[in-house]
Design a protein around this motif. Sequence first.
Motif, PDB file in Angstrom:
ATOM      1  N   GLU A 245     -12.575   0.955   5.764  1.00  0.00           N
ATOM      2  CA  GLU A 245     -12.027   0.783   4.421  1.00  0.00           C
ATOM      3  C   GLU A 245     -11.679  -0.689   4.264  1.00  0.00           C
ATOM      4  OE1 GLU A 245      -8.659   3.321   3.852  1.00  0.00           O
ATOM      5  OE2 GLU A 245      -9.807   5.184   4.122  1.00  0.00           O
ATOM      6  N   VAL A 246     -12.238  -1.335   3.256  1.00  0.00           N
ATOM      7  CA  VAL A 246     -11.966  -2.749   2.992  1.00  0.00           C
ATOM      8  C   VAL A 246     -11.133  -2.813   1.708  1.00  0.00           C
ATOM      9  CG1 VAL A 246     -12.934  -5.045   2.628  1.00  0.00           C
ATOM     10  CG2 VAL A 246     -14.175  -3.364   4.028  1.00  0.00           C
ATOM     11  N   TYR A 247      -9.945  -3.377   1.812  1.00  0.00           N
ATOM     12  CA  TYR A 247      -9.022  -3.385   0.674  1.00  0.00           C
ATOM     13  C   TYR A 247      -9.262  -4.630  -0.175  1.00  0.00           C
ATOM     14  CZ  TYR A 247      -7.061   0.268   3.519  1.00  0.00           C
ATOM     15  OH  TYR A 247      -6.920   1.417   4.268  1.00  0.00           O
ATOM     16  N   LEU A 248     -10.171  -4.465  -1.148  1.00  0.00           N
ATOM     17  CA  LEU A 248     -10.595  -5.584  -1.984  1.00  0.00           C
ATOM     18  C   LEU A 248      -9.497  -6.021  -2.944  1.00  0.00           C
ATOM     19  CD1 LEU A 248     -14.161  -4.266  -2.870  1.00  0.00           C
ATOM     20  CD2 LEU A 248     -13.524  -5.838  -1.030  1.00  0.00           C
ATOM     21  N   LYS A 249      -8.763  -5.047  -3.477  1.00  0.00           N
ATOM     22  CA  LYS A 249      -7.654  -5.349  -4.384  1.00  0.00           C
ATOM     23  C   LYS A 249      -6.592  -4.283  -4.199  1.00  0.00           C
ATOM     24  CE  LYS A 249      -6.428  -5.586  -9.327  1.00  0.00           C
ATOM     25  NZ  LYS A 249      -5.098  -6.025  -8.978  1.00  0.00           N
ATOM     26  N   GLY A 250      -5.426  -4.723  -3.787  1.00  0.00           N
ATOM     27  CA  GLY A 250      -4.306  -3.813  -3.607  1.00  0.00           C
ATOM     28  C   GLY A 250      -3.055  -4.439  -4.188  1.00  0.00           C
ATOM     29  N   PRO A 251      -1.912  -4.152  -3.615  1.00  0.00           N
ATOM     30  CA  PRO A 251      -0.685  -4.800  -4.082  1.00  0.00           C
ATOM     31  C   PRO A 251      -0.828  -6.316  -4.013  1.00  0.00           C
ATOM     32  CG  PRO A 251      -0.178  -3.007  -2.586  1.00  0.00           C
ATOM     33  CD  PRO A 251      -1.657  -3.199  -2.525  1.00  0.00           C
ATOM     34  N   GLY A 252      -0.378  -7.012  -5.058  1.00  0.00           N
ATOM     35  CA  GLY A 252      -0.499  -8.460  -5.093  1.00  0.00           C
ATOM     36  C   GLY A 252       0.526  -9.144  -4.204  1.00  0.00           C
ATOM     37  N   MET A 253       0.438 -10.460  -4.134  1.00  0.00           N
ATOM     38  CA  MET A 253       1.376 -11.239  -3.330  1.00  0.00           C
ATOM     39  C   MET A 253       2.707 -11.416  -4.041  1.00  0.00           C
ATOM     40  SD  MET A 253      -1.288 -14.102  -1.834  1.00  0.00           S
ATOM     41  CE  MET A 253      -0.126 -14.799  -0.651  1.00  0.00           C
ATOM     42  N   ILE A 254       2.733 -11.121  -5.345  1.00  0.00           N
ATOM     43  CA  ILE A 254       3.975 -11.218  -6.118  1.00  0.00           C
ATOM     44  C   ILE A 254       4.340  -9.848  -6.685  1.00  0.00           C
ATOM     45  CG2 ILE A 254       5.129 -12.298  -8.077  1.00  0.00           C
ATOM     46  CD1 ILE A 254       3.228 -14.683  -7.767  1.00  0.00           C
ATOM     47  N   PHE A 255       3.397  -9.224  -7.407  1.00  0.00           N
ATOM     48  CA  PHE A 255       3.639  -7.923  -8.021  1.00  0.00           C
ATOM     49  C   PHE A 255       2.909  -6.824  -7.250  1.00  0.00           C
ATOM     50  CE2 PHE A 255       3.788 -11.049 -11.507  1.00  0.00           C
ATOM     51  CZ  PHE A 255       5.056 -10.807 -12.004  1.00  0.00           C
ATOM     52  N   GLN A 256       3.456  -5.622  -7.288  1.00  0.00           N
ATOM     53  CA  GLN A 256       2.770  -4.478  -6.695  1.00  0.00           C
ATOM     54  C   GLN A 256       1.495  -4.152  -7.461  1.00  0.00           C
ATOM     55  OE1 GLN A 256       3.971  -4.106  -3.446  1.00  0.00           O
ATOM     56  NE2 GLN A 256       3.637  -1.948  -3.866  1.00  0.00           N
ATOM     57  N   GLY A 257       1.529  -4.392  -8.760  1.00  0.00           N
ATOM     58  CA  GLY A 257       0.356  -4.104  -9.569  1.00  0.00           C
ATOM     59  C   GLY A 257       0.221  -2.621  -9.865  1.00  0.00           C
ATOM     60  N   ASN A 258      -0.769  -2.296 -10.661  1.00  0.00           N
ATOM     61  CA  ASN A 258      -1.029  -0.912 -11.050  1.00  0.00           C
ATOM     62  C   ASN A 258      -1.962  -0.267 -10.030  1.00  0.00           C
ATOM     63  OD1 ASN A 258      -1.733   1.495 -12.237  1.00  0.00           O
ATOM     64  ND2 ASN A 258      -2.209   0.616 -14.232  1.00  0.00           N
ATOM     65  N   PRO A 259      -1.512   0.770  -9.309  1.00  0.00           N
ATOM     66  CA  PRO A 259      -2.381   1.418  -8.309  1.00  0.00           C
ATOM     67  C   PRO A 259      -3.692   1.931  -8.892  1.00  0.00           C
ATOM     68  CG  PRO A 259      -0.103   2.122  -8.034  1.00  0.00           C
ATOM     69  CD  PRO A 259      -0.160   1.349  -9.315  1.00  0.00           C
ATOM     70  N   ASN A 260      -3.723   2.207 -10.183  1.00  0.00           N
ATOM     71  CA  ASN A 260      -4.968   2.677 -10.797  1.00  0.00           C
ATOM     72  C   ASN A 260      -6.052   1.606 -10.790  1.00  0.00           C
ATOM     73  OD1 ASN A 260      -4.040   5.288 -11.441  1.00  0.00           O
ATOM     74  ND2 ASN A 260      -3.019   4.522 -13.274  1.00  0.00           N
ATOM     75  N   ASN A 261      -5.651   0.352 -10.561  1.00  0.00           N
ATOM     76  CA  ASN A 261      -6.612  -0.751 -10.519  1.00  0.00           C
ATOM     77  C   ASN A 261      -6.922  -1.222  -9.100  1.00  0.00           C
ATOM     78  OD1 ASN A 261      -6.914  -0.917 -13.337  1.00  0.00           O
ATOM     79  ND2 ASN A 261      -5.066  -2.168 -13.518  1.00  0.00           N
ATOM     80  N   TYR A 262      -6.372  -0.549  -8.092  1.00  0.00           N
ATOM     81  CA  TYR A 262      -6.675  -0.927  -6.712  1.00  0.00           C
ATOM     82  C   TYR A 262      -8.164  -0.686  -6.444  1.00  0.00           C
ATOM     83  CZ  TYR A 262      -1.626  -0.968  -5.613  1.00  0.00           C
ATOM     84  OH  TYR A 262      -0.284  -1.243  -5.577  1.00  0.00           O
ATOM     85  N   LEU A 263      -8.773  -1.573  -5.665  1.00  0.00           N
ATOM     86  CA  LEU A 263     -10.188  -1.444  -5.300  1.00  0.00           C
ATOM     87  C   LEU A 263     -10.321  -1.379  -3.787  1.00  0.00           C
ATOM     88  CD1 LEU A 263     -11.811  -4.101  -7.688  1.00  0.00           C
ATOM     89  CD2 LEU A 263     -11.584  -1.650  -8.072  1.00  0.00           C
TER      90      LEU A 263
END
Length: 271
Positions: A245-263
């Motif tokens: 599993e390669v985590y292309l986009k997950g929690p950001g370095m500042i914000f957790q972000g929207n999990p629906n947009n994790y790649l």
Amino acid sequence: MRKLLSIGDFSKASQLTLKTLRFYHEKGILVPERVEAGTGYRFYSASQIERANVIRQLRDLGFSVREIQDLLQFAGDEHDIVAELESKHAEVKRRVADDRRTQQRLATIITQVKEERALMADTTFEIEEKDIEPVLVAAKRMRGKYSDCGQGFKAIGKRFGFKINGKPMLLCHDGEYKEDDADFSACMPVSGGANHDDIEVYELPAGKAVTLVHKGPYDTLRVSYEKLLAHIASEGYSAKSPSREVYLKGPGMIFQGNPNNYLTEIQFLVE
């Protein structure tokens, strides 16, 4: 009687603004020679221009008004404040080092965001068959819940720092899903380095892979696993272990972000 300079003329001679001169007056570090009763007009002597120049240069060197106030009580030239100049020099060096680290962190975040935007724009979210190049990783083998992998990434990041040159990865060694006793490795691609304690540095092999980029929270990855495994079976392939599993986009370095947009890219090497 000595001719005094109005605050306007003194401002021109000292290259200090009227606002600054009033402020220095209030703080007691550059007091006018005379303040006219009633009007409050300020007048300065020409001899105060040198003091104004000293204050301006000390401010340019980063000294606070309070520090300047203390220095002017006993200092006559640079020789009197060598210790203070050395202390300020060390302070500035520390600040420059902090600013450099901040600059590097900002550059990293900006690069990451731009890469993620480009990735989201280019990804088709369809199953792909492609050749994967070998990749050198630092890996920490772990047992437990998959969500525990963050501790592994943290340990690798602390040890390898700027040698990390890719997205975090998870190697799933089990042939089945396990909830509490999973066998997995937290990995980070690195440019080099040696084994350290329970972190190993080795090369993940190249090979033909069946892959799919999953968009959404990690707890919905099973949907994409089902698609991939069905494709592998329909094509008559045999999947090799471990899957990746390669985590292309997950929690950001500042914000957790929207999990629906994790790649997350799921990769199965096949034969």
